[in-house]
Design an enzyme around this catalytic site. Structure first.
Site, PDB file in Angstrom:
ATOM      1  N   LYS A 127       9.875 -11.090   2.209  1.00  0.00           N
ATOM      2  CA  LYS A 127       8.538 -11.223   1.619  1.00  0.00           C
ATOM      3  C   LYS A 127       8.538 -10.660   0.199  1.00  0.00           C
ATOM      4  CE  LYS A 127       7.202  -6.957   4.008  1.00  0.00           C
ATOM      5  NZ  LYS A 127       6.626  -6.431   5.272  1.00  0.00           N
ATOM      6  N   ARG A 131      14.008  -6.694  12.284  1.00  0.00           N
ATOM      7  CA  ARG A 131      13.343  -7.168  11.060  1.00  0.00           C
ATOM      8  C   ARG A 131      13.688  -6.201   9.939  1.00  0.00           C
ATOM      9  NH1 ARG A 131       8.841  -7.023  14.693  1.00  0.00           N
ATOM     10  NH2 ARG A 131       7.986  -5.395  13.334  1.00  0.00           N
ATOM     11  N   TYR A 187       1.618   7.249 -27.827  1.00  0.00           N
ATOM     12  CA  TYR A 187       0.154   7.298 -27.662  1.00  0.00           C
ATOM     13  C   TYR A 187      -0.293   8.656 -27.115  1.00  0.00           C
ATOM     14  CZ  TYR A 187      -0.017   2.152 -27.985  1.00  0.00           C
ATOM     15  OH  TYR A 187       0.068   0.850 -28.395  1.00  0.00           O
ATOM     16  N   CYS A 216       4.881   3.004 -23.014  1.00  0.00           N
ATOM     17  CA  CYS A 216       3.987   1.977 -23.563  1.00  0.00           C
ATOM     18  C   CYS A 216       4.146   0.680 -22.774  1.00  0.00           C
ATOM     19  CB  CYS A 216       4.318   1.713 -25.029  1.00  0.00           C
ATOM     20  SG  CYS A 216       4.379   3.202 -26.047  1.00  0.00           S
ATOM     21  N   ASP A 227       5.524  -2.219 -23.611  1.00  0.00           N
ATOM     22  CA  ASP A 227       6.803  -2.918 -23.760  1.00  0.00           C
ATOM     23  C   ASP A 227       7.948  -2.025 -24.202  1.00  0.00           C
ATOM     24  OD1 ASP A 227       5.121  -5.243 -23.550  1.00  0.00           O
ATOM     25  OD2 ASP A 227       4.672  -4.951 -25.681  1.00  0.00           O
ATOM     26  N   ARG A 261      -3.128  -2.274  12.349  1.00  0.00           N
ATOM     27  CA  ARG A 261      -3.252  -3.223  11.250  1.00  0.00           C
ATOM     28  C   ARG A 261      -3.692  -4.581  11.771  1.00  0.00           C
ATOM     29  NH1 ARG A 261       1.687  -3.596   6.986  1.00  0.00           N
ATOM     30  NH2 ARG A 261       2.739  -4.700   8.686  1.00  0.00           N
ATOM     31  N   HIS A 316       4.805  -3.709  15.372  1.00  0.00           N
ATOM     32  CA  HIS A 316       5.303  -3.036  14.171  1.00  0.00           C
ATOM     33  C   HIS A 316       5.098  -1.532  14.295  1.00  0.00           C
ATOM     34  CE1 HIS A 316       6.844  -2.926  10.156  1.00  0.00           C
ATOM     35  NE2 HIS A 316       5.715  -2.582   9.570  1.00  0.00           N
TER      36      HIS A 316
HETATM   37  C1  LIG Z   1       7.496  -5.536   5.895  1.00  0.00           C
HETATM   38  C2  LIG Z   1       7.686  -5.602   7.354  1.00  0.00           C
HETATM   39  C3  LIG Z   1       8.928  -5.320   7.925  1.00  0.00           C
HETATM   40  C4  LIG Z   1      10.091  -4.770   7.137  1.00  0.00           C
HETATM   41  O1  LIG Z   1       9.902  -3.395   6.915  1.00  0.00           O
HETATM   42  P1  LIG Z   1      11.101  -2.522   6.293  1.00  0.00           P
HETATM   43  O2  LIG Z   1      10.599  -1.129   6.397  1.00  0.00           O
HETATM   44  O3  LIG Z   1      11.226  -2.977   4.876  1.00  0.00           O
HETATM   45  O4  LIG Z   1      12.295  -2.810   7.103  1.00  0.00           O
HETATM   46  C5  LIG Z   1       9.084  -5.534   9.283  1.00  0.00           C
HETATM   47  N1  LIG Z   1       8.063  -5.974  10.038  1.00  0.00           N
HETATM   48  C6  LIG Z   1       6.836  -6.207   9.527  1.00  0.00           C
HETATM   49  C7  LIG Z   1       5.738  -6.673  10.431  1.00  0.00           C
HETATM   50  C8  LIG Z   1       6.594  -6.017   8.183  1.00  0.00           C
HETATM   51  O5  LIG Z   1       5.380  -6.251   7.677  1.00  0.00           O
END
Ligand SMILES: *Cc1c(COP(=O)(O)O)cnc(C)c1O
Length: 378
Positions: free
Chosen positions: A39, A226, A270, A317, A319, A135, A167
């Site tokens: 992602k 994941r 700045y 800054c 850039d 979530r 998750h």
């Molecule tokens: C982003 C995400 C992950 C990956 O998390 P990491 O900590 O980068 O491994 C896995 N599962 C879900 C649902 C996520 O949103």
């Protein structure tokens, strides 16, 4: 001269990416396949090259993304891959999900029905269970009740339920209460899976490991790991070591545009937040907050110049920024400097920069802006 050498660029090492994948595979049991989380443009590394490398060179067949646009992009880079959308897709796009053979994460019965209503085709999905992240996902007091809802959802015509997942909220912590919390989350999803199995519903997938769980509590019952941040060689949490050999994939570089000597009493940048207390050599660097190098690093960040650390002076800054090169007499206009990466014996990581201003390495790499070209090296 290569065009990117003019200013600021990120070098992404595909050979290091492949090494990281090998290590992640070695952490997993044979039952667990890596689902590469790509992602946010592969955490800022550039999804086109990252996905192609993972699919073609590393044999990765599972990818996770946050939305439909990212999913369609991955579909083009990896035509045969399984692609899971972890986040929300408006039900009006159900047809696109089917058309591109994407798997949608489904968070409620209501959402599942809305998806099914919006397409004549069948929709592949994994059902998300909220076991403690708070979530998204089905939320129930017991695995049996959770299984009840899933069993009902499976009756929705056109909805093809291929798995369940959850998750973890604190898998990146070794505090005993957090470990107990993750234990409970893990038990809930596994009990839900087993409850479904006892009713004759055998789902192909049940997954719950993120990067932290993959490193610290690998469980062969998770059909997928994941893996996000560890693919890119960063820490889920800076306070815990990651397995040996996982190293950052991206470096961030720029050039010195100007070097000058300033007198005691001269001000830099700045706001006049920095005043020289002695004669100093100051170099200007061609990177700023519009490149994703945060203004919060003003006066705090170090940059590697000829292998030596030089402190940023004054405000970053948009850039450009200035640094103290008094101790690096050889520094001159045109030299390449390293904001993130290795130079000589020293290394500055995204995790280190993050800790300087209260964020995580994830935000640093995702925040490197579009203006910064990604250069792929092997
Ligand atoms: C982003 C995400 C992950 C990956 O998390 P990491 O900590 O980068 O491994 C896995 N599962 C879900 C649902 C996520 O949103």
């Amino acid at each position: 001269m290569k065009p990117y050498l003019k200013r600021a660029w990120a070098e992404v090492s595909l050979s290091q990416l492949r090494k990281n994948v090998e290590i992640i595979k070695s952490l997993n049991s044979g039952n667990t396949k890596v689902m590469a989380v790509v992602k946010a443009d592969a955490y800022g590394h550039g999804d086109a090259h990252i996905v192609r490398c993972l699919a073609q060179d590393c044999g990765i067949n599972y990818f996770a993304v946050s939305n439909l646009d990212e999913a369609i992009a991955v579909r083009n880079f990896a035509p045969a891959a399984e692609i899971l959308i972890l986040g929300y897709t408006p039900p009006e796009y159900a047809n696109e999900i089917s058309m591109y053979n994407i798997i949608q994460g489904v968070v409620s019965t209501e959402y599942a029905e809305a998806l099914a209503k919006n397409t004549p085709a069948s929709i592949r999905c994994h059902i998300k269970i909220d076991t403690g992240m708070g979530r998204i996902g089905l939320k129930h007091d017991t695995p049996a009740q959770c299984a009840d809802e899933i069993a009902e959802m499976m009756k929705i015509k056109k909805l093809s339920v291929e798995g369940i997942y959850t998750h973890f909220a604190v898998a990146d912590s070794d505090a005993p209460d957090n470990i107990a919390y993750t234990d409970k989350q893990e038990k809930f999803i596994l009990d839900t899976y087993d409850e479904l199995a006892s009713r004759g519903i055998n789902l192909r997938h049940c997954h719950f490991m993120n990067s932290a769980a993959t490193c610290y509590r690998n469980n062969s019952r998770s059909t997928l790991s994941r893996a996000g941040i560890i693919l890119y060689g960063l820490h889920p949490d800076i306070s815990l070591d990651i397995p040996e050999g996982l190293e950052p994939v991206m470096e961030l570089k720029a050039v010195i545009s100007h070097v000058k000597t300033v007198n005691k009493g001269d001000c830099i940048s700045y706001g006049r937040t920095f005043t020289a207390d002695r004669e100093m050599r100051i170099a200007t660097v061609t990177i700023g907050y519009a490149d994703g190098y945060s203004r919060l690093l003003s006066g705090k960040g170090d940059i590697l110049v000829h292998g030596k650390r030089c402190r940023i002076v004054g405000r970053v800054c948009m850039d450009q920024l200035m640094m103290d090169v008094s101790d690096v007499p050889e520094a001159k206009s045109g030299d390449i400097v390293t904001m993130i990466g290795r130079d000589g014996d020293d290394i500055i990581t995204a995790d280190e920069l993050a800790s300087l201003y209260g964020t995580i390495g994830y935000e640093i790499v995702c925040g490197i802006s579009k203006r910064v070209p990604r250069i792929y090296i092997d």
